[in-house]
Design a protein around this motif. Structure first.
Motif, PDB file in Angstrom:
ATOM      1  N   ALA A  25       0.837  -1.207   0.000  1.00  0.00           N
ATOM      2  CA  ALA A  25       0.000   0.000   0.000  1.00  0.00           C
ATOM      3  C   ALA A  25       0.871   1.256   0.000  1.00  0.00           C
ATOM      4  O   ALA A  25       0.577   2.231  -0.718  1.00  0.00           O
ATOM      5  N   ILE A  26       1.942   1.232   0.775  1.00  0.00           N
ATOM      6  CA  ILE A  26       2.859   2.379   0.812  1.00  0.00           C
ATOM      7  C   ILE A  26       3.548   2.542  -0.534  1.00  0.00           C
ATOM      8  O   ILE A  26       3.679   3.662  -1.045  1.00  0.00           O
ATOM      9  N   LEU A  27       3.982   1.431  -1.123  1.00  0.00           N
ATOM     10  CA  LEU A  27       4.615   1.484  -2.445  1.00  0.00           C
ATOM     11  C   LEU A  27       3.663   2.071  -3.480  1.00  0.00           C
ATOM     12  O   LEU A  27       4.025   2.980  -4.231  1.00  0.00           O
ATOM     13  N   GLY A  28       2.443   1.588  -3.494  1.00  0.00           N
ATOM     14  CA  GLY A  28       1.461   2.088  -4.454  1.00  0.00           C
ATOM     15  C   GLY A  28       1.115   3.546  -4.234  1.00  0.00           C
ATOM     16  O   GLY A  28       1.079   4.335  -5.189  1.00  0.00           O
ATOM     17  N   ALA A  29       0.872   3.914  -2.988  1.00  0.00           N
ATOM     18  CA  ALA A  29       0.497   5.296  -2.683  1.00  0.00           C
ATOM     19  C   ALA A  29       1.630   6.268  -3.013  1.00  0.00           C
ATOM     20  O   ALA A  29       1.387   7.348  -3.581  1.00  0.00           O
ATOM     21  N   SER A  30       2.848   5.909  -2.679  1.00  0.00           N
ATOM     22  CA  SER A  30       3.966   6.814  -2.956  1.00  0.00           C
ATOM     23  C   SER A  30       4.249   6.911  -4.461  1.00  0.00           C
ATOM     24  O   SER A  30       4.582   7.989  -4.954  1.00  0.00           O
ATOM     25  N   ALA A  31       4.094   5.812  -5.187  1.00  0.00           N
ATOM     26  CA  ALA A  31       4.288   5.859  -6.644  1.00  0.00           C
ATOM     27  C   ALA A  31       3.211   6.715  -7.307  1.00  0.00           C
ATOM     28  O   ALA A  31       3.504   7.518  -8.199  1.00  0.00           O
ATOM     29  N   ILE A  32       1.975   6.559  -6.860  1.00  0.00           N
ATOM     30  CA  ILE A  32       0.883   7.372  -7.414  1.00  0.00           C
ATOM     31  C   ILE A  32       1.085   8.842  -7.084  1.00  0.00           C
ATOM     32  O   ILE A  32       0.920   9.715  -7.943  1.00  0.00           O
ATOM     33  N   ALA A  33       1.469   9.135  -5.842  1.00  0.00           N
ATOM     34  CA  ALA A  33       1.721  10.525  -5.451  1.00  0.00           C
ATOM     35  C   ALA A  33       2.858  11.120  -6.278  1.00  0.00           C
ATOM     36  O   ALA A  33       2.785  12.278  -6.716  1.00  0.00           O
ATOM     37  N   TRP A  34       3.897  10.328  -6.522  1.00  0.00           N
ATOM     38  CA  TRP A  34       5.017  10.795  -7.335  1.00  0.00           C
ATOM     39  C   TRP A  34       4.561  11.120  -8.752  1.00  0.00           C
ATOM     40  O   TRP A  34       4.943  12.145  -9.319  1.00  0.00           O
ATOM     41  N   VAL A  35       3.758  10.248  -9.339  1.00  0.00           N
ATOM     42  CA  VAL A  35       3.257  10.477 -10.701  1.00  0.00           C
ATOM     43  C   VAL A  35       2.397  11.736 -10.751  1.00  0.00           C
ATOM     44  O   VAL A  35       2.531  12.562 -11.661  1.00  0.00           O
ATOM     45  N   VAL A  36       1.512  11.900  -9.771  1.00  0.00           N
ATOM     46  CA  VAL A  36       0.651  13.091  -9.726  1.00  0.00           C
ATOM     47  C   VAL A  36       1.505  14.350  -9.636  1.00  0.00           C
ATOM     48  O   VAL A  36       1.276  15.329 -10.362  1.00  0.00           O
ATOM     49  N   LEU A  37       2.514  14.343  -8.761  1.00  0.00           N
ATOM     50  CA  LEU A  37       3.383  15.512  -8.635  1.00  0.00           C
ATOM     51  C   LEU A  37       4.188  15.752  -9.905  1.00  0.00           C
ATOM     52  O   LEU A  37       4.381  16.906 -10.322  1.00  0.00           O
ATOM     53  N   ALA A  38       4.655  14.686 -10.543  1.00  0.00           N
ATOM     54  CA  ALA A  38       5.429  14.838 -11.780  1.00  0.00           C
ATOM     55  C   ALA A  38       4.569  15.435 -12.891  1.00  0.00           C
ATOM     56  O   ALA A  38       5.017  16.328 -13.620  1.00  0.00           O
ATOM     57  N   VAL A  39       3.350  14.963 -13.013  1.00  0.00           N
ATOM     58  CA  VAL A  39       2.448  15.505 -14.037  1.00  0.00           C
ATOM     59  C   VAL A  39       2.091  16.955 -13.710  1.00  0.00           C
ATOM     60  O   VAL A  39       2.074  17.816 -14.593  1.00  0.00           O
ATOM     61  N   PHE A  40       1.823  17.227 -12.447  1.00  0.00           N
ATOM     62  CA  PHE A  40       1.520  18.590 -12.007  1.00  0.00           C
ATOM     63  C   PHE A  40       2.689  19.519 -12.333  1.00  0.00           C
ATOM     64  O   PHE A  40       2.505  20.611 -12.878  1.00  0.00           O
ATOM     65  N   ASP A  41       3.887  19.064 -12.034  1.00  0.00           N
ATOM     66  CA  ASP A  41       5.086  19.855 -12.318  1.00  0.00           C
ATOM     67  C   ASP A  41       5.260  20.059 -13.814  1.00  0.00           C
ATOM     68  O   ASP A  41       5.494  21.177 -14.281  1.00  0.00           O
ATOM     69  N   TRP A  42       5.107  19.014 -14.576  1.00  0.00           N
ATOM     70  CA  TRP A  42       5.335  19.051 -16.020  1.00  0.00           C
ATOM     71  C   TRP A  42       4.327  19.951 -16.740  1.00  0.00           C
ATOM     72  O   TRP A  42       4.681  20.701 -17.639  1.00  0.00           O
ATOM     73  N   ARG A  43       3.064  19.886 -16.307  1.00  0.00           N
ATOM     74  CA  ARG A  43       2.014  20.595 -17.042  1.00  0.00           C
ATOM     75  C   ARG A  43       1.714  22.003 -16.515  1.00  0.00           C
ATOM     76  O   ARG A  43       1.296  22.859 -17.282  1.00  0.00           O
ATOM     77  N   LEU A  44       1.881  22.236 -15.221  1.00  0.00           N
ATOM     78  CA  LEU A  44       1.353  23.471 -14.660  1.00  0.00           C
ATOM     79  C   LEU A  44       2.368  24.423 -14.029  1.00  0.00           C
ATOM     80  O   LEU A  44       2.063  25.603 -13.860  1.00  0.00           O
ATOM     81  N   LEU A  45       3.534  23.934 -13.659  1.00  0.00           N
ATOM     82  CA  LEU A  45       4.435  24.783 -12.878  1.00  0.00           C
ATOM     83  C   LEU A  45       5.558  25.386 -13.721  1.00  0.00           C
ATOM     84  O   LEU A  45       6.080  24.751 -14.627  1.00  0.00           O
ATOM     85  N   ALA A  46       5.902  26.598 -13.356  1.00  0.00           N
ATOM     86  CA  ALA A  46       7.034  27.260 -13.990  1.00  0.00           C
ATOM     87  C   ALA A  46       8.295  26.938 -13.193  1.00  0.00           C
ATOM     88  O   ALA A  46       8.309  27.027 -11.968  1.00  0.00           O
ATOM     89  N   GLU A  47       9.350  26.568 -13.902  1.00  0.00           N
ATOM     90  CA  GLU A  47      10.593  26.201 -13.243  1.00  0.00           C
ATOM     91  C   GLU A  47      11.178  27.396 -12.499  1.00  0.00           C
ATOM     92  O   GLU A  47      11.169  28.523 -12.985  1.00  0.00           O
ATOM     93  N   GLY A  48      11.674  27.138 -11.301  1.00  0.00           N
ATOM     94  CA  GLY A  48      12.311  28.174 -10.507  1.00  0.00           C
ATOM     95  C   GLY A  48      11.404  28.853  -9.498  1.00  0.00           C
ATOM     96  O   GLY A  48      11.879  29.656  -8.702  1.00  0.00           O
ATOM     97  N   THR A  49      10.125  28.528  -9.480  1.00  0.00           N
ATOM     98  CA  THR A  49       9.219  29.142  -8.510  1.00  0.00           C
ATOM     99  C   THR A  49       9.237  28.357  -7.201  1.00  0.00           C
ATOM    100  O   THR A  49       9.728  27.229  -7.132  1.00  0.00           O
ATOM    101  N   PHE A  50       8.698  28.975  -6.175  1.00  0.00           N
ATOM    102  CA  PHE A  50       8.635  28.330  -4.871  1.00  0.00           C
ATOM    103  C   PHE A  50       7.787  27.058  -4.926  1.00  0.00           C
ATOM    104  O   PHE A  50       8.174  26.016  -4.385  1.00  0.00           O
ATOM    105  N   LEU A  51       6.643  27.116  -5.587  1.00  0.00           N
ATOM    106  CA  LEU A  51       5.770  25.949  -5.688  1.00  0.00           C
ATOM    107  C   LEU A  51       6.453  24.827  -6.468  1.00  0.00           C
ATOM    108  O   LEU A  51       6.364  23.661  -6.104  1.00  0.00           O
ATOM    109  N   TRP A  52       7.163  25.178  -7.522  1.00  0.00           N
ATOM    110  CA  TRP A  52       7.909  24.179  -8.293  1.00  0.00           C
ATOM    111  C   TRP A  52       8.954  23.494  -7.406  1.00  0.00           C
ATOM    112  O   TRP A  52       9.086  22.262  -7.427  1.00  0.00           O
ATOM    113  N   ALA A  53       9.683  24.267  -6.626  1.00  0.00           N
ATOM    114  CA  ALA A  53      10.707  23.701  -5.744  1.00  0.00           C
ATOM    115  C   ALA A  53      10.084  22.798  -4.690  1.00  0.00           C
ATOM    116  O   ALA A  53      10.636  21.736  -4.366  1.00  0.00           O
TER     117      ALA A  53
END
Length: 122
Positions: A25-53
């Motif tokens: 469950a921990i493996l699955g939850a952390s992998a899903i959270a990582w994917v969500v954050l990666a997609v969020f970063d890739w699609r919505l965040l500007a590099e170098g901002t506080f939220l991006w960091a």
């Protein structure tokens, strides 16, 4: 009135109890959270901002190591049950430090070894 079990010395406990945990469950939850954050970063965040960091830090310093640790702990739990994953567990864990969705490959390998049973004994 109260049914309380006495505490046991660590030497008297079942070895399996020390390794049991919600590792999949921990493996699955952390992998899903990582994917969500990666997609969020890739699609919505500007590099170098506080939220991006913040998102990069969470993905890199929290969820990826958590996925790798859960993967290794699950292999330890399997080992106590008599199922050895072998040295490939270290390859899975090393890759999970950079790309936690590799847990899907580990789960397929685990299925070959023990099946889909939650108690890890097949």
């Amino acid at each position: 009135m109260f049914d309380i079990e006495p505490a046991q010395h660590p030497d008297d406990r079942d070895d399996r109890a020390d390794e049991a945990g919600p590792w999949l469950a921990i493996l699955g939850a952390s992998a899903i959270a990582w994917v969500v954050l990666a997609v969020f970063d890739w699609r919505l965040l500007a590099e170098g901002t506080f939220l991006w960091a913040t998102v990069e830090s969470l993905a890199t310093l929290v969820f990826a190591p958590l996925a790798a640790a859960a993967l290794v702990q699950d292999t330890r739990s399997l080992g106590v049950g008599g199922v050895e994953v072998g040295p490939s567990k270290w390859l899975y864990a090393a890759v999970a430090l950079f790309f936690p969705p590799v847990g899907v490959l580990y789960l397929c390998h685990r299925h070959v070894l023990v099946g889909w049973r939650a108690d890890s004994l097949g």
